[in-house]
Design a protein around this motif. Sequence first.
Motif, PDB file in Angstrom:
ATOM      1  N   VAL A  91       0.840  -1.205   0.000  1.00  0.00           N
ATOM      2  CA  VAL A  91       0.000   0.000   0.000  1.00  0.00           C
ATOM      3  C   VAL A  91       0.871   1.249   0.000  1.00  0.00           C
ATOM      4  CG1 VAL A  91      -1.637   1.340   1.374  1.00  0.00           C
ATOM      5  CG2 VAL A  91      -1.981  -1.106   1.064  1.00  0.00           C
ATOM      6  N   TYR A  92       1.913   1.258   0.831  1.00  0.00           N
ATOM      7  CA  TYR A  92       2.827   2.399   0.846  1.00  0.00           C
ATOM      8  C   TYR A  92       3.487   2.580  -0.514  1.00  0.00           C
ATOM      9  CZ  TYR A  92       2.532   2.289   5.972  1.00  0.00           C
ATOM     10  OH  TYR A  92       2.102   2.313   7.266  1.00  0.00           O
ATOM     11  N   SER A  93       3.889   1.479  -1.119  1.00  0.00           N
ATOM     12  CA  SER A  93       4.583   1.536  -2.403  1.00  0.00           C
ATOM     13  C   SER A  93       3.660   2.038  -3.506  1.00  0.00           C
ATOM     14  CB  SER A  93       5.126   0.148  -2.769  1.00  0.00           C
ATOM     15  OG  SER A  93       6.022  -0.315  -1.785  1.00  0.00           O
ATOM     16  N   ALA A  94       2.410   1.600  -3.501  1.00  0.00           N
ATOM     17  CA  ALA A  94       1.459   2.035  -4.528  1.00  0.00           C
ATOM     18  C   ALA A  94       1.223   3.536  -4.442  1.00  0.00           C
ATOM     19  CB  ALA A  94       0.143   1.270  -4.368  1.00  0.00           C
ATOM     20  N   ALA A  95       1.069   4.040  -3.222  1.00  0.00           N
ATOM     21  CA  ALA A  95       0.864   5.486  -3.060  1.00  0.00           C
ATOM     22  C   ALA A  95       2.095   6.266  -3.523  1.00  0.00           C
ATOM     23  CB  ALA A  95       0.549   5.800  -1.598  1.00  0.00           C
ATOM     24  N   PHE A  96       3.265   5.748  -3.184  1.00  0.00           N
ATOM     25  CA  PHE A  96       4.495   6.429  -3.575  1.00  0.00           C
ATOM     26  C   PHE A  96       4.675   6.404  -5.092  1.00  0.00           C
ATOM     27  CE2 PHE A  96       9.057   7.140  -3.925  1.00  0.00           C
ATOM     28  CZ  PHE A  96       9.267   8.109  -2.965  1.00  0.00           C
ATOM     29  N   LEU A  97       4.295   5.304  -5.723  1.00  0.00           N
ATOM     30  CA  LEU A  97       4.408   5.205  -7.180  1.00  0.00           C
ATOM     31  C   LEU A  97       3.494   6.205  -7.865  1.00  0.00           C
ATOM     32  CD1 LEU A  97       5.770   3.639  -9.483  1.00  0.00           C
ATOM     33  CD2 LEU A  97       3.885   1.998  -9.385  1.00  0.00           C
ATOM     34  N   LEU A  98       2.312   6.444  -7.295  1.00  0.00           N
ATOM     35  CA  LEU A  98       1.397   7.442  -7.856  1.00  0.00           C
ATOM     36  C   LEU A  98       1.996   8.846  -7.746  1.00  0.00           C
ATOM     37  CD1 LEU A  98      -2.068   6.169  -6.559  1.00  0.00           C
ATOM     38  CD2 LEU A  98      -1.173   6.065  -8.900  1.00  0.00           C
ATOM     39  N   VAL A  99       2.662   9.127  -6.639  1.00  0.00           N
ATOM     40  CA  VAL A  99       3.323  10.425  -6.483  1.00  0.00           C
ATOM     41  C   VAL A  99       4.438  10.581  -7.511  1.00  0.00           C
ATOM     42  CG1 VAL A  99       4.722  11.835  -4.933  1.00  0.00           C
ATOM     43  CG2 VAL A  99       2.734  10.621  -4.047  1.00  0.00           C
ATOM     44  N   MET A 100       5.217   9.525  -7.708  1.00  0.00           N
ATOM     45  CA  MET A 100       6.272   9.566  -8.724  1.00  0.00           C
ATOM     46  C   MET A 100       5.694   9.834 -10.106  1.00  0.00           C
ATOM     47  SD  MET A 100       8.631   6.361  -7.462  1.00  0.00           S
ATOM     48  CE  MET A 100       9.453   6.288  -9.069  1.00  0.00           C
ATOM     49  N   LEU A 101       4.566   9.189 -10.406  1.00  0.00           N
ATOM     50  CA  LEU A 101       3.928   9.379 -11.711  1.00  0.00           C
ATOM     51  C   LEU A 101       3.474  10.828 -11.871  1.00  0.00           C
ATOM     52  CD1 LEU A 101       2.945   7.960 -14.312  1.00  0.00           C
ATOM     53  CD2 LEU A 101       0.797   7.478 -13.123  1.00  0.00           C
ATOM     54  N   ALA A 102       2.897  11.382 -10.813  1.00  0.00           N
ATOM     55  CA  ALA A 102       2.425  12.770 -10.878  1.00  0.00           C
ATOM     56  C   ALA A 102       3.583  13.751 -11.040  1.00  0.00           C
ATOM     57  CB  ALA A 102       1.629  13.095  -9.615  1.00  0.00           C
ATOM     58  N   MET A 103       4.758  13.402 -10.508  1.00  0.00           N
ATOM     59  CA  MET A 103       5.928  14.281 -10.600  1.00  0.00           C
ATOM     60  C   MET A 103       6.739  14.042 -11.865  1.00  0.00           C
ATOM     61  SD  MET A 103       7.289  14.170  -6.631  1.00  0.00           S
ATOM     62  CE  MET A 103       8.657  15.287  -7.005  1.00  0.00           C
ATOM     63  N   GLY A 104       6.297  13.117 -12.703  1.00  0.00           N
ATOM     64  CA  GLY A 104       7.005  12.852 -13.949  1.00  0.00           C
ATOM     65  C   GLY A 104       8.300  12.084 -13.766  1.00  0.00           C
ATOM     66  N   LEU A 105       8.363  11.247 -12.724  1.00  0.00           N
ATOM     67  CA  LEU A 105       9.588  10.506 -12.423  1.00  0.00           C
ATOM     68  C   LEU A 105       9.519   9.055 -12.880  1.00  0.00           C
ATOM     69  CD1 LEU A 105      10.271  11.877  -8.826  1.00  0.00           C
ATOM     70  CD2 LEU A 105      11.225  12.659 -11.002  1.00  0.00           C
ATOM     71  N   VAL A 106       8.523   8.713 -13.680  1.00  0.00           N
ATOM     72  CA  VAL A 106       8.387   7.367 -14.226  1.00  0.00           C
ATOM     73  C   VAL A 106       8.756   7.426 -15.696  1.00  0.00           C
ATOM     74  CG1 VAL A 106       6.806   5.473 -14.705  1.00  0.00           C
ATOM     75  CG2 VAL A 106       6.618   6.731 -12.556  1.00  0.00           C
ATOM     76  N   GLY A 107       9.799   6.680 -16.081  1.00  0.00           N
ATOM     77  CA  GLY A 107      10.328   6.829 -17.428  1.00  0.00           C
ATOM     78  C   GLY A 107      10.057   5.683 -18.372  1.00  0.00           C
ATOM     79  N   SER A 108       9.254   4.690 -17.968  1.00  0.00           N
ATOM     80  CA  SER A 108       9.049   3.535 -18.833  1.00  0.00           C
ATOM     81  C   SER A 108       7.765   2.811 -18.439  1.00  0.00           C
ATOM     82  CB  SER A 108      10.240   2.568 -18.707  1.00  0.00           C
ATOM     83  OG  SER A 108       9.966   1.335 -19.347  1.00  0.00           O
ATOM     84  N   TRP A 109       7.169   2.121 -19.438  1.00  0.00           N
ATOM     85  CA  TRP A 109       6.003   1.285 -19.163  1.00  0.00           C
ATOM     86  C   TRP A 109       6.370   0.075 -18.316  1.00  0.00           C
ATOM     87  CZ3 TRP A 109       1.166   2.721 -19.689  1.00  0.00           C
ATOM     88  CH2 TRP A 109       0.852   3.741 -20.597  1.00  0.00           C
ATOM     89  N   TRP A 110       7.662  -0.251 -18.234  1.00  0.00           N
ATOM     90  CA  TRP A 110       8.091  -1.326 -17.344  1.00  0.00           C
ATOM     91  C   TRP A 110       7.756  -1.004 -15.892  1.00  0.00           C
ATOM     92  CZ3 TRP A 110       9.521  -6.068 -18.692  1.00  0.00           C
ATOM     93  CH2 TRP A 110      10.039  -6.287 -19.976  1.00  0.00           C
ATOM     94  N   ALA A 111       7.481   0.258 -15.600  1.00  0.00           N
ATOM     95  CA  ALA A 111       7.149   0.662 -14.236  1.00  0.00           C
ATOM     96  C   ALA A 111       5.866  -0.014 -13.740  1.00  0.00           C
ATOM     97  CB  ALA A 111       7.007   2.177 -14.155  1.00  0.00           C
ATOM     98  N   LEU A 112       5.060  -0.544 -14.658  1.00  0.00           N
ATOM     99  CA  LEU A 112       3.877  -1.297 -14.236  1.00  0.00           C
ATOM    100  C   LEU A 112       4.261  -2.498 -13.379  1.00  0.00           C
ATOM    101  CD1 LEU A 112       1.815  -1.245 -17.568  1.00  0.00           C
ATOM    102  CD2 LEU A 112       1.349   0.057 -15.474  1.00  0.00           C
TER     103      LEU A 112
END
Length: 277
Positions: free
Chosen positions: A143-164
Motif C-alpha cells: 500500500v505504501y509503495s502504490a501510493a508512492f508510485l502514484l506520487v512519482m507518476l504525478a511528478m514525472g519521475l516514471v520513465g518507462s512502461w516497465w514501471a507497471l
Amino acid sequence: MTGVPTATRPVSLLLRVVPLYPVSPRRAGQLVYRNLLVARRSWLVFVSGFAEPFFYLFSIGVGIGALVGDVVTDTGSALTYQEFVAPALLASAAMNGAIYDAVFNLFFKLRYAKLYDAVLATPVSAADAAVGETVWALMRGAVYSAAFLLVMLAMGLVGSWWALLALPAAVLIGFAFAAVGLAASTFLRGWQDFEFVQVAILPLFLFSTTFYPLSTYPRPLQVVVECTPLYHGIELVRGLVTGDVRWALLGSAAYLVVMGLAGLALGARRLERLLLA
C-alpha cells in the motif's frame, strides 16, 4: 504417504521441507482478515507510514537534486537526481512498511497481547500464523509503495512502461523483509532489542545505492553492498521504473524470493517452538 494422491505428494514433501506443513491458505487468510479489522480502528497510525518516504523525496530528491544535477548510473544511463532517488525510496517504503508490521506489531502480539495463545487454540497452525502475518505485513508495504508510485507518476519521475511491474517488485521486497522480520521478532527478548533492528535497517537504507551509485564506493564496500537485500530490491525497482531492464534483474528477484522463503520457514518453526513447546 499412504492415501495421498500421487500428484500431491511432491507438494506435501515440499511443504514439509520448507517447513510450512500443514498450512492452509483459508486459515491464514482469516488471520489477515482479523488484522484488517483491527487496522480499521487505527487507520491514522497505518497512514502515517506514508510520510517518511515523501519527506525524503521532497527534501533530498528535490532539494539536493537541484544542486547535484544528473547522475550516471552503474549501467551508464544518465538520470536526474530525482529520477535516481525516487525508485530507491519506493523500494525503501516497501521495506519499512513490511518490517514495521512484521517486527514491532508481531512482537507485541507475541509477547504482550498473547494473541497466538488464543489463535493456536483454533485450527490455525503456527505455519498458518506465519503465512498470515507475512502476507499482512507485505500488504502494508504494498500500500505504501502504490501510493508512492502514484506520487512519482504525478511528478514525472516514471520513465518507462516497465514501471507497471514496479509494484509487484515492491510486493516481492515486502515479502522478503516481512518474512525475515517475522523470524527476527521471535528472537527479541524485550523492547530494548529493537535497537538491533534499527542498527540493521539504517545502514541498509543509507548505503544500498539509495542516494549514490555503487561506483562511488571503494571496491571492498561495493562487494558488501552487493550482498545486501535492499540493494537488490532497489536495483530491481530502479531498472523497471527507468526502463533499464536487463537479465541481472532476474537474479535480484531470485535473491528476494529465496530470502523470503528462508525467513518464512524459520519464522514458522520459531513460532511453533515458542508457542507449542
